[in-house]
Enzyme design. Structure first.
Site, PDB file in Angstrom:
ATOM      1  N   TYR A 186       8.674  16.113   0.026  1.00 37.91           N
ATOM      2  CA  TYR A 186       8.455  17.227  -0.578  1.00 37.91           C
ATOM      3  C   TYR A 186       8.167  16.953  -2.051  1.00 37.91           C
ATOM      4  CZ  TYR A 186       8.598  19.748   3.855  1.00 37.91           C
ATOM      5  OH  TYR A 186       8.440  19.891   4.996  1.00 37.91           O
TER       6      TYR A 186
ATOM      7  N   LYS B  73       3.791  30.211   2.624  1.00 38.93           N
ATOM      8  CA  LYS B  73       2.790  29.883   1.752  1.00 38.93           C
ATOM      9  C   LYS B  73       1.592  30.057   2.320  1.00 38.93           C
ATOM     10  CE  LYS B  73       5.858  26.903  -1.104  1.00 38.93           C
ATOM     11  NZ  LYS B  73       5.328  27.320  -2.365  1.00 38.93           N
TER      12      LYS B  73
ATOM     13  N   GLU C 106      11.698  13.130  -0.483  1.00 35.00           N
ATOM     14  CA  GLU C 106      10.727  12.653  -1.147  1.00 35.00           C
ATOM     15  C   GLU C 106       9.295  13.153  -0.670  1.00 35.00           C
ATOM     16  OE1 GLU C 106      10.151  10.342  -3.543  1.00 35.00           O
ATOM     17  OE2 GLU C 106       8.265  10.074  -3.222  1.00 35.00           O
TER      18      GLU C 106
ATOM     19  N   TRP D 151       7.239   0.037   3.861  1.00 33.52           N
ATOM     20  CA  TRP D 151       7.630   0.766   2.642  1.00 33.52           C
ATOM     21  C   TRP D 151       9.208   1.166   2.559  1.00 33.52           C
ATOM     22  CZ3 TRP D 151       8.790   5.644   0.854  1.00 33.52           C
ATOM     23  CH2 TRP D 151       8.700   7.054   1.778  1.00 33.52           C
TER      24      TRP D 151
ATOM     25  N   HIS E 251      13.072  12.213   3.032  1.00 30.95           N
ATOM     26  CA  HIS E 251      12.501  13.354   3.535  1.00 30.95           C
ATOM     27  C   HIS E 251      12.333  14.067   2.250  1.00 30.95           C
ATOM     28  CE1 HIS E 251      10.699  16.087   6.054  1.00 30.95           C
ATOM     29  NE2 HIS E 251      11.136  17.161   5.271  1.00 30.95           N
TER      30      HIS E 251
ATOM     31  N   ARG F 171       1.905   1.353  14.987  1.00 28.84           N
ATOM     32  CA  ARG F 171       1.712   1.164  13.603  1.00 28.84           C
ATOM     33  C   ARG F 171       2.043  -0.222  13.185  1.00 28.84           C
ATOM     34  NH1 ARG F 171       6.067   4.780   9.950  1.00 28.84           N
ATOM     35  NH2 ARG F 171       4.812   3.871   8.227  1.00 28.84           N
TER      36      ARG F 171
ATOM     37  N   HIS G 289      15.275  13.263  11.536  1.00 30.16           N
ATOM     38  CA  HIS G 289      14.051  13.236  12.452  1.00 30.16           C
ATOM     39  C   HIS G 289      13.112  12.166  12.173  1.00 30.16           C
ATOM     40  CE1 HIS G 289      11.893  15.788   9.070  1.00 30.16           C
ATOM     41  NE2 HIS G 289      11.608  14.550   8.768  1.00 30.16           N
ATOM     42  N   HIS G 290      13.545  11.326  11.453  1.00 29.81           N
ATOM     43  CA  HIS G 290      13.059  10.029  11.278  1.00 29.81           C
ATOM     44  C   HIS G 290      13.566   8.875  12.137  1.00 29.81           C
ATOM     45  CE1 HIS G 290      10.308  11.067   7.991  1.00 29.81           C
ATOM     46  NE2 HIS G 290      11.279  11.855   7.539  1.00 29.81           N
TER      47      HIS G 290
ATOM     48  N   SER H 144      -1.625  27.176  -5.653  1.00 29.33           N
ATOM     49  CA  SER H 144      -1.350  28.302  -6.074  1.00 29.33           C
ATOM     50  C   SER H 144      -1.796  28.776  -7.304  1.00 29.33           C
ATOM     51  CB  SER H 144       0.244  28.616  -6.127  1.00 29.33           C
ATOM     52  OG  SER H 144       0.780  28.033  -4.785  1.00 29.33           O
TER      53      SER H 144
ATOM     54  N   HIS I 182       0.963  -1.347   0.093  1.00 29.74           N
ATOM     55  CA  HIS I 182      -0.123   0.126  -0.188  1.00 29.74           C
ATOM     56  C   HIS I 182       1.008   1.350  -0.150  1.00 29.74           C
ATOM     57  CE1 HIS I 182      -2.822   3.046   1.177  1.00 29.74           C
ATOM     58  NE2 HIS I 182      -2.075   3.446   2.298  1.00 29.74           N
TER      59      HIS I 182
ATOM     60  N   THR J  32       6.876  27.320   5.053  1.00 28.48           N
ATOM     61  CA  THR J  32       5.655  26.694   4.769  1.00 28.48           C
ATOM     62  C   THR J  32       4.589  27.734   5.238  1.00 28.48           C
ATOM     63  OG1 THR J  32       6.617  24.571   5.413  1.00 28.48           O
ATOM     64  CG2 THR J  32       4.361  24.649   5.281  1.00 28.48           C
TER      65      THR J  32
ATOM     66  N   ASP K 163       5.573  21.263 -26.832  1.00 32.99           N
ATOM     67  CA  ASP K 163       5.663  19.672 -26.325  1.00 32.99           C
ATOM     68  C   ASP K 163       6.665  19.892 -25.171  1.00 32.99           C
ATOM     69  OD1 ASP K 163       5.917  16.848 -26.030  1.00 32.99           O
ATOM     70  OD2 ASP K 163       4.459  16.895 -27.929  1.00 32.99           O
TER      71      ASP K 163
ATOM     72  N   SER L  53      12.515   5.894 -14.247  1.00 30.31           N
ATOM     73  CA  SER L  53      11.403   6.810 -14.639  1.00 30.31           C
ATOM     74  C   SER L  53      11.503   8.186 -14.177  1.00 30.31           C
ATOM     75  CB  SER L  53      10.179   6.075 -14.456  1.00 30.31           C
ATOM     76  OG  SER L  53       9.154   6.807 -14.780  1.00 30.31           O
ATOM     77  N   SER L  54      11.481   8.151 -12.888  1.00 31.02           N
ATOM     78  CA  SER L  54      11.300   9.586 -12.279  1.00 31.02           C
ATOM     79  C   SER L  54      12.472  10.425 -12.593  1.00 31.02           C
ATOM     80  CB  SER L  54      11.631   9.572 -10.765  1.00 31.02           C
ATOM     81  OG  SER L  54      10.472   8.882 -10.426  1.00 31.02           O
TER      82      SER L  54
HETATM   83  C1  HEM Z   1      -7.077   7.241   0.979  1.00 36.63           C
HETATM   84  C2  HEM Z   1      -7.395   6.298   1.956  1.00 36.63           C
HETATM   85  C3  HEM Z   1      -6.227   5.676   2.496  1.00 36.63           C
HETATM   86  C4  HEM Z   1      -6.446   5.025   3.655  1.00 36.63           C
HETATM   87  C5  HEM Z   1      -7.624   4.348   4.172  1.00 36.63           C
HETATM   88  C6  HEM Z   1      -5.053   4.637   4.035  1.00 36.63           C
HETATM   89  C7  HEM Z   1      -4.563   3.767   5.344  1.00 36.63           C
HETATM   90  C8  HEM Z   1      -3.428   3.186   5.620  1.00 36.63           C
HETATM   91  C9  HEM Z   1      -3.318   2.383   6.610  1.00 36.63           C
HETATM   92  C10 HEM Z   1      -4.352   1.903   7.600  1.00 36.63           C
HETATM   93  C11 HEM Z   1      -2.018   2.291   6.835  1.00 36.63           C
HETATM   94  C12 HEM Z   1      -1.390   1.206   7.870  1.00 36.63           C
HETATM   95  C13 HEM Z   1      -0.696   2.053   8.991  1.00 36.63           C
HETATM   96  C14 HEM Z   1       0.039   0.931   9.718  1.00 36.63           C
HETATM   97  O1  HEM Z   1      -0.332  -0.067   9.956  1.00 36.63           O
HETATM   98  O2  HEM Z   1       1.228   1.349   9.969  1.00 36.63           O
HETATM   99  C15 HEM Z   1      -1.302   2.909   5.838  1.00 36.63           C
HETATM  100  C16 HEM Z   1       0.111   3.224   5.522  1.00 36.63           C
HETATM  101  C17 HEM Z   1       0.585   3.888   4.891  1.00 36.63           C
HETATM  102  N1  HEM Z   1      -0.117   4.847   3.700  1.00 36.63           N
HETATM  103 FE1  HEM Z   1      -1.986   5.150   3.622  1.00 36.63          FE
HETATM  104  N2  HEM Z   1      -3.972   5.017   3.439  1.00 36.63           N
HETATM  105  C18 HEM Z   1      -4.727   5.969   2.436  1.00 36.63           C
HETATM  106  C19 HEM Z   1      -3.970   6.422   1.276  1.00 36.63           C
HETATM  107  C20 HEM Z   1      -2.890   6.754   1.239  1.00 36.63           C
HETATM  108  C21 HEM Z   1      -2.036   7.710   0.333  1.00 36.63           C
HETATM  109  C22 HEM Z   1      -2.786   8.431  -0.728  1.00 36.63           C
HETATM  110  C23 HEM Z   1      -0.721   7.642   0.610  1.00 36.63           C
HETATM  111  C24 HEM Z   1       0.042   8.387  -0.468  1.00 36.63           C
HETATM  112  C25 HEM Z   1       1.485   8.515  -0.250  1.00 36.63           C
HETATM  113  C26 HEM Z   1      -0.524   6.724   1.604  1.00 36.63           C
HETATM  114  C27 HEM Z   1       0.579   6.472   2.083  1.00 36.63           C
HETATM  115  C28 HEM Z   1       0.913   5.497   3.046  1.00 36.63           C
HETATM  116  C29 HEM Z   1       2.053   4.939   3.647  1.00 36.63           C
HETATM  117  C30 HEM Z   1       3.594   5.564   2.921  1.00 36.63           C
HETATM  118  C31 HEM Z   1       2.053   4.074   4.522  1.00 36.63           C
HETATM  119  C32 HEM Z   1       3.028   3.702   5.533  1.00 36.63           C
HETATM  120  C33 HEM Z   1       3.330   2.212   4.750  1.00 36.63           C
HETATM  121  C34 HEM Z   1       4.218   1.440   5.982  1.00 36.63           C
HETATM  122  O3  HEM Z   1       4.056   1.453   7.090  1.00 36.63           O
HETATM  123  O4  HEM Z   1       5.265   1.010   5.374  1.00 36.63           O
HETATM  124  N3  HEM Z   1      -1.747   6.189   2.048  1.00 36.63           N
HETATM  125  N4  HEM Z   1      -2.354   3.718   5.219  1.00 36.63           N
HETATM  126 CU   LIG Z   2      10.766  14.144   7.191  1.00 38.00          CU
END
Ligand code: HEM
Ligand SMILES: [Cu+2]
Length: 552
Positions: A268, A342, A266, A153, A264, A461, A313-314, A279, A88, A339, A117, A180-181
């Site tokens: 931004y 802004k 990332e 992640w 970090h 978490r 800070h992480h 904006s 996810h 920030t 283009d 790609s990026s």
């Molecule tokens: C929109 C509905 C979303 C829901 C309901 C949702 C829900 C969750 C949940 C429940 C977790 C797990 C937390 C845990 O157990 O630690 C999680 C982790 C995470 N989510 Fe989302 N999320 C959503 C959208 C997004 C979006 C749009 C991003 C954009 C980047 C995102 C990025 C992340 C990241 C980076 C993690 C951490 C994964 C990890 O622990 O390695 N999420 N999310």
């Molecule tokens: Cu950070």
């Protein structure tokens, strides 16, 4: 066309025949998309890919929330739960948010800058077509022995060093995504620096171009750092190195330093383009020029520079000297200054404006409010002694979803509603757009606000089960998440409905206050635009209306 003209495509092409090398786009059917070199086609591909990944990552989020609806194990084994959180996170970050912003940059930058283009049309094609294989690797990894990567992640060793081959597939996927990026960033930088319409100096560009430019530089700087980290992981796993293995004299904490030196900036990379979009939208619907344009540019650059100096800070809870803790803590807090500039400017832009609240504006204001909430919880976490308590709790999950969902994702919704008339030639249904906004706004908060309380109460978490006292807020969050997800079907419906004719044809400039160059071309934007650059009067008219140029 001669190769001479093709080469000229890569530099300032104004006044030169720009068709050289672009003939592939006359293909019909799927070949049109496979061979796409037109920035609009590639932008469309990026946006649809991002949407598909958003749905995929969203389904995984719902899988997580279903399991967390009640204490105990209902649906998944813990191993699979960890794969869900990991995929996810990776899919949302690298598959949904980042490609969506690149898609917008592709579609809109040439239009907004008056360029025919993107600078490197063929490389652009490759930038996009690396993404589907990368996504496929991640999804296939669910079915290999041991399953997908499950260490989060962030891929921390030693867990990631020991995991099964799903981790290797994730590493290769990240290589492709990084490639790609980098190519996408080279394209964005070259286009912005070389292909602006005459009269549009850097400090007169639309702010979205500025944030795209700075974001592209950030990506070029840190994508190789991530690639380095995961490659070292790969060699540790298979080729006998010990970068991160304490037993071999290495250090797992080294991985964290390298990862967050990427990580970090990332965040931004996912926030700056959102700032740019907001904006553009707020001045349009306030019918006023952006307040403090130059300070916005400086704030963007300051944030980018500071973002390289705060990675620690992480890692407060890993242990580091007190001086290092203070360094990272104060520099992190310092980011609140640009920030704040802004947020102040967005509010000052709205101040005494002739505001109307169409869907793009609602999402933009929602962004400002909720991103600020996420910013404040970030400030809380930046306090080292507080973070040692809150690290790896649900408070962190709440914090980063405020900046990523209500931040990045809401800005993307705003952008889609704002530019959909330009893309499709039709107006979306305003009532259903507003419903999508309010629905998302309510359920987003129902989902993620309680997570602050869970975190403060100590819920960790990345766990599939939890102690009984956390039940109520988790139930609320899970109900919120499913309702939020349901609302995104409405978004899909709105987009399809608009493509099929919406509520009627859109004029070239559907928004009264829109003064940037994309509103000068017809709706839908023809396949080729600005083949000769806009004349200086057209450019100046827009610049004066945006108050980046004085009235004559
Ligand atoms: C929109 C509905 C979303 C829901 C309901 C949702 C829900 C969750 C949940 C429940 C977790 C797990 C937390 C845990 O157990 O630690 C999680 C982790 C995470 N989510 Fe989302 N999320 C959503 C959208 C997004 C979006 C749009 C991003 C954009 C980047 C995102 C990025 C992340 C990241 C980076 C993690 C951490 C994964 C990890 O622990 O390695 N999420 N999310
Ligand atoms: Cu950070």
């Amino acid at each position: 066309m001669s190769t001479v003209i093709k080469a000229a495509d890569t530099v300032d092409t104004h006044g030169v025949d720009t068709h050289g090398g672009h003939h592939a786009e006359h293909h019909a059917g799927w070949v049109r998309w496979l061979y796409a070199t037109n920035h609009k086609d590639i932008g469309t591909l990026y946006l649809w890919f991002a949407f598909a990944m958003f749905i995929t990552g969203g389904v995984m989020a719902l899988g997580i929330r279903a399991e967390l609806f009640q204490p105990g194990l209902q649906f998944w084994q813990p191993e699979f739960f960890n794969q869900l959180t990991t995929l996810h996170g990776i899919i949302m970050v690298f598959g949904a948010i980042m490609p969506a912003f690149t898609g917008l940059a592709n579609w809109m930058l040439p239009l907004m800058l008056g360029a025919p283009d993107m600078a490197f049309a063929r490389m652009n094609n490759w930038s996009f077509w690396l993404l589907p294989p990368a996504a496929a690797l991640l999804l296939i990894s669910l079915f290999v022995p041991g399953g997908a990567a499950a260490g989060g992640w962030t891929l921390y060793p030693p867990l990631s060093a020991q995991a099964g081959m799903g981790m290797d597939l994730a590493i290769f996927s990240i290589h492709l995504l990084g490639l790609s990026s980098i190519m996408g960033s080279i394209n964005i930088i070259t286009t912005i620096l070389n292909m602006r319409a005459p009269g549009m100096t850097l400090l007169k560009m639309p702010l979205f171009a500025w944030t795209s430019l700075v974001t592209a530089y950030l990506l070029i700087a840190v994508a190789p750092v991530l690639a380095g980290a995961v490659t070292m992981l790969l060699t540790d796993r298979h080729f006998g190195t010990h970068f991160f293995s304490a037993a071999g004299g290495g250090d797992p904490v080294l991985f964290q330093h390298i990862f967050w030196f990427f990580g970090h900036p990332e965040v931004y990379i996912m926030a700056l383009p959102a700032f740019g979009i907001v904006s553009q939208i707020i001045p349009t619907f306030a019918r006023k020029p952006l307040f403090g344009y130059v300070s916005m540019v400086y704030a963007t650059c300051s944030i980018a520079i500071l973002s390289f100096m705060v990675w620690g800070h992480h890692m407060f809870s890993v242990g580091m000297p007190a001086t290092a803790q203070l360094f990272f803590m104060f520099l992190t807090m310092l980011i609140a200054v640009p920030t704040g500039v802004k947020v102040f400017n967005w509010i000052a832009t709205m101040w005494q404006g002739s505001l109307t609240f169409e869907t793009p504006m609602l999402f933009a204001i929602g962004f400002v409010c909720l991103f600020t909430v996420g910013g404040f919880s970030g400030l809380v976490l930046s306090i080292a002694p507080v973070d040692t308590q809150m690290h790896d709790t649900y408070y962190v999950v709440a914090h980063f979803h405020y900046v990523l969902v209500a931040g990045a994702l809401f800005s993307l919704f705003a952008a889609v509603y704002y530019w959909l008339p330009k893309w499709t030639g039709y107006m979306y249904h305003e009532g259903r757009g507003k419903l999508h906004f309010w629905w998302s706004m309510v359920w987003f908060n129902v989902t993620f606000f309680p997570m602050h309380f869970l975190g403060l109460a100590g819920m960790p978490r990345r766990i599939p089960d939890y102690a009984l006292q956390f039940t109520d807020f988790n139930t609320v969050a899970s109900v919120g998440a499913f309702c939020f997800g349901l609302g995104q079907l409405l978004f899909f419906y709105n987009v399809i409905h608009t493509i099929r004719g919406g509520v009627g044809p859109a004029p070239a400039s559907p928004w009264e206050g829109g003064n940037t160059l994309e509103w000068e071309v017809a709706s839908p934007a023809p396949h080729h635009t600005w083949e000769s650059p806009p004349d200086i009067e057209t450019v100046r008219r827009g610049l004066i209306a945006q108050a980046v140029e004085e009235k004559p």
